[in-house]
Design a protein around this motif. Structure first.
Motif, short mmCIF file in Angstrom:
data_model
loop_
_atom_site.label_atom_id
_atom_site.label_comp_id
_atom_site.label_asym_id
_atom_site.label_seq_id
_atom_site.Cartn_x
_atom_site.Cartn_y
_atom_site.Cartn_z
N HIS A 57 -19.68 -11.12 -14.67
CA HIS A 57 -19.12 -10.34 -13.55
C HIS A 57 -19.03 -8.86 -13.88
O HIS A 57 -19.17 -8.01 -12.98
CB HIS A 57 -17.76 -10.91 -13.14
CG HIS A 57 -17.88 -12.18 -12.37
ND1 HIS A 57 -18.03 -12.21 -11.01
CD2 HIS A 57 -17.93 -13.48 -12.79
CE1 HIS A 57 -18.13 -13.47 -10.60
NE2 HIS A 57 -18.08 -14.26 -11.67
N ALA A 58 -18.83 -8.54 -15.15
CA ALA A 58 -18.85 -7.13 -15.55
C ALA A 58 -20.23 -6.54 -15.32
O ALA A 58 -20.37 -5.36 -14.97
CB ALA A 58 -18.44 -6.99 -17.01
N ALA A 59 -21.28 -7.35 -15.51
CA ALA A 59 -22.64 -6.89 -15.27
C ALA A 59 -22.95 -6.78 -13.78
O ALA A 59 -23.75 -5.94 -13.36
CB ALA A 59 -23.64 -7.83 -15.94
N SER A 64 -22.75 -4.20 -7.33
CA SER A 64 -22.06 -4.52 -6.08
C SER A 64 -21.40 -3.29 -5.48
O SER A 64 -21.55 -2.99 -4.29
CB SER A 64 -21.01 -5.61 -6.33
OG SER A 64 -21.62 -6.80 -6.79
N TYR A 65 -20.66 -2.57 -6.31
CA TYR A 65 -19.98 -1.38 -5.81
C TYR A 65 -20.94 -0.23 -5.60
O TYR A 65 -20.72 0.63 -4.73
CB TYR A 65 -18.83 -1.00 -6.74
CG TYR A 65 -17.67 -1.96 -6.62
CD1 TYR A 65 -16.79 -1.88 -5.55
CD2 TYR A 65 -17.47 -2.97 -7.56
CE1 TYR A 65 -15.74 -2.76 -5.42
CE2 TYR A 65 -16.41 -3.87 -7.44
CZ TYR A 65 -15.55 -3.76 -6.37
OH TYR A 65 -14.51 -4.65 -6.23
N GLY A 66 -22.03 -0.21 -6.38
CA GLY A 66 -23.06 0.80 -6.14
C GLY A 66 -23.72 0.61 -4.79
O GLY A 66 -23.95 1.58 -4.05
N ALA A 67 -24.02 -0.65 -4.44
CA ALA A 67 -24.61 -0.94 -3.13
C ALA A 67 -23.65 -0.55 -2.01
O ALA A 67 -24.07 0.00 -0.98
CB ALA A 67 -24.96 -2.42 -3.03
N LEU A 68 -22.37 -0.82 -2.21
CA LEU A 68 -21.37 -0.45 -1.20
C LEU A 68 -21.34 1.06 -1.00
O LEU A 68 -21.35 1.56 0.14
CB LEU A 68 -20.00 -0.95 -1.65
CG LEU A 68 -18.82 -0.61 -0.74
CD1 LEU A 68 -18.95 -1.33 0.60
CD2 LEU A 68 -17.50 -1.01 -1.41
N VAL A 382 -19.67 -23.70 -14.65
CA VAL A 382 -21.05 -23.78 -14.16
C VAL A 382 -21.42 -22.55 -13.36
O VAL A 382 -22.53 -22.01 -13.48
CB VAL A 382 -21.25 -25.06 -13.32
CG1 VAL A 382 -22.65 -25.09 -12.71
CG2 VAL A 382 -21.03 -26.31 -14.17
N ASN A 383 -20.50 -22.06 -12.51
CA ASN A 383 -20.79 -20.91 -11.66
C ASN A 383 -20.55 -19.57 -12.35
O ASN A 383 -20.66 -18.52 -11.70
CB ASN A 383 -19.94 -20.97 -10.38
CG ASN A 383 -20.30 -22.14 -9.50
OD1 ASN A 383 -21.27 -22.84 -9.74
ND2 ASN A 383 -19.50 -22.37 -8.46
N LEU A 384 -20.21 -19.61 -13.63
CA LEU A 384 -19.95 -18.39 -14.40
C LEU A 384 -18.90 -17.52 -13.71
O LEU A 384 -19.07 -16.32 -13.49
CB LEU A 384 -21.24 -17.57 -14.59
CG LEU A 384 -22.34 -18.23 -15.42
CD1 LEU A 384 -23.53 -17.28 -15.55
CD2 LEU A 384 -21.82 -18.61 -16.81
#
Length: 419
Positions: A57-59, A64-68, A382-384
């Motif tokens: 999630h750190a990666a 995600s926030y860049g796209a926003l 499983v879903n990391l």
């Protein structure tokens, strides 16, 4: 009263209705477990799995926030300068500058430009997901899904644009009222048809083979007062290793959908727990509540656009004469983008409350908190998942309670502390 006064009164009524619906239909009496119990649950999780989830999630977060951020900047650039209006005009020019061509071709060109601006971040996400082993989809499959989503969005968006600008031409003074009603109706229609029409575009669904698990899932739904037509298996493994299930459709179209990955990774008891959670959304009419909130919000957004559309400064900045003309579509998108940014944490809060109630429903329906906790552990591994994300991220965009919150809730239920 003037048209603007009517619009202002209508907007006030819609906002009041929206607040009342949220207060009455969204559960607010299920607080998160105490922080100390969450930390105790975190300590019990395998350290390696916690580290992997946090690294994943750190990666993801920068992309995600860049796209926003980039999406918002592009929307404001297109909407608050003449650039967007120029793109719309260029789209309609080969067709004699006809308003239909401007609305359809020009409008879709603007949307495509905005999508292309954030495409690198989508590719970044796929690269991260693939690198961490969660995706089973190559770049070819990813591209095919991306193109499918563009086609689906273009069809839905094209119809909406054509209807909207037809209404603005036929009713130049009262289009906001018809547009608000149309937006609300569109939200309802999408809620009804997306599960049946759009889902098969991205996944293949096959009936679950006859056997004990299928029988138990059908009986679980029947016992919960939400009988289903069938239990289907989605071929999610074509693109991911993540596990999930959901209940799709309304009334006679309702069906339980289970990822094939869930059947491979989880025990039958854990599958039943996930389905019990999803049945909680059906039993509590969460689809209806979400649709009603979405319809009221969409209607309020249209009226807000109309009221803002008389602000001369905005129109001059966008290089248009009226918010109701196709060339002003980028300005409309900019207003919607800002509104969506403001609404994001509110939507996340509502979603977390609804999901927390569905967890309680699953615990009550199955009476098996130990299996519920085991399923949360499996989902996280499983879903990391990030079992305990940063508070700012949780408040801003998390649609579900965190893993440690859900495990702590299951333990409280087991000890008799039941809502």
């Amino acid at each position: 009263m003037t048209t603007r006064t009517w619009a202002a009164v209508t907007l006030a009524a819609l906002v009041v209705a929206l607040v009342v619906v949220v207060l009455l239909l969204v559960p607010w009496n299920d607080p998160a477990a105490p922080r100390a119990e969450q930390l105790a649950a975190l300590r019990d999780l395998p350290a390696d799995d916690v580290e992997r989830g946090r690294a994943f999630h750190a990666a993801l977060r920068p992309g995600s926030y860049g796209a926003l951020a980039v999406g918002l900047v592009v929307a404001l650039l297109l909407g608050l300068t003449p650039l967007g209006a120029t793109l719309v005009a260029l789209g309609g020019r080969p067709f004699g500058d006809h308003w239909i061509a401007q609305a359809l071709v020009g409008g879709l060109v603007v949307v495509l430009v905005a999508d292309l601006a954030t495409l690198p971040f989508a590719a970044w996400r796929h690269a991260v997901v693939s690198r961490h082993g969660l995706s089973t989809q190559g770049w070819g499959g990813w591209t095919a899904d991306l193109l499918k989503s563009y086609v689906v969005s273009a069809v839905i968006g094209g119809v909406a644009l054509l209807v909207f600008y037809t209404v603005t031409r036929l009713a130049p003074r009262w289009w906001w009222a018809l547009g608000a009603a149309g937006a609300a109706i569109l939200v309802v229609l999408l809620s009804l048809i997306l599960p049946v029409v759009v889902e098969p575009v991205f996944n293949r669904f096959t009936p679950m083979a006859q056997g004990p698990l299928r029988t138990e899932l059908m009986a679980l739904a029947e016992r919960d007062g939400a009988p289903v037509r069938d239990v289907l298996v989605a071929d999610a493994s074509r693109r991911t290793r993540a596990v999930n299930a959901y209940v799709s459709g309304i009334g006679p179209t309702r069906r339980i959908v289970v990822y094939d990955t869930l059947l491979r990774e989880a025990t039958p008891g854990e599958v039943k727990t996930v389905v019990a959670h999803e049945l909680g959304h059906t039993s509590n009419d969460d689809v209806f509540t979400g649709t009603l909130i979405g319809a009221l919000g969409a209607a309020a957004a249209v009226v807000t656009v109309f009221l803002l559309g008389s602000w001369g400064g905005l129109l001059r900045a966008a290089g248009v004469d009226s918010i109701a003309e196709p060339r002003a579509f980028p300005l409309l998108l900019a207003v919607v983008a800002v509104g969506a940014l403001v609404a994001t944490p509110v939507q996340a809060l509502v979603s977390r409350q609804v999901e927390r109630r569905a967890d309680v429903h699953a615990l009550t329906l199955t009476g098996d908190p130990a299996t519920f906790e085991a399923m949360q552990r499996r989902l996280f591994a499983v879903n990391l998942g990030d079992p305990d994300p940063p508070p700012w991220h949780q408040l801003w965009s998390a649609s579900h309670p965190s893993t440690v919150q859900r495990i702590a809730a299951a333990r409280a239920f087991a000890e008799g502390d039941r809502p």
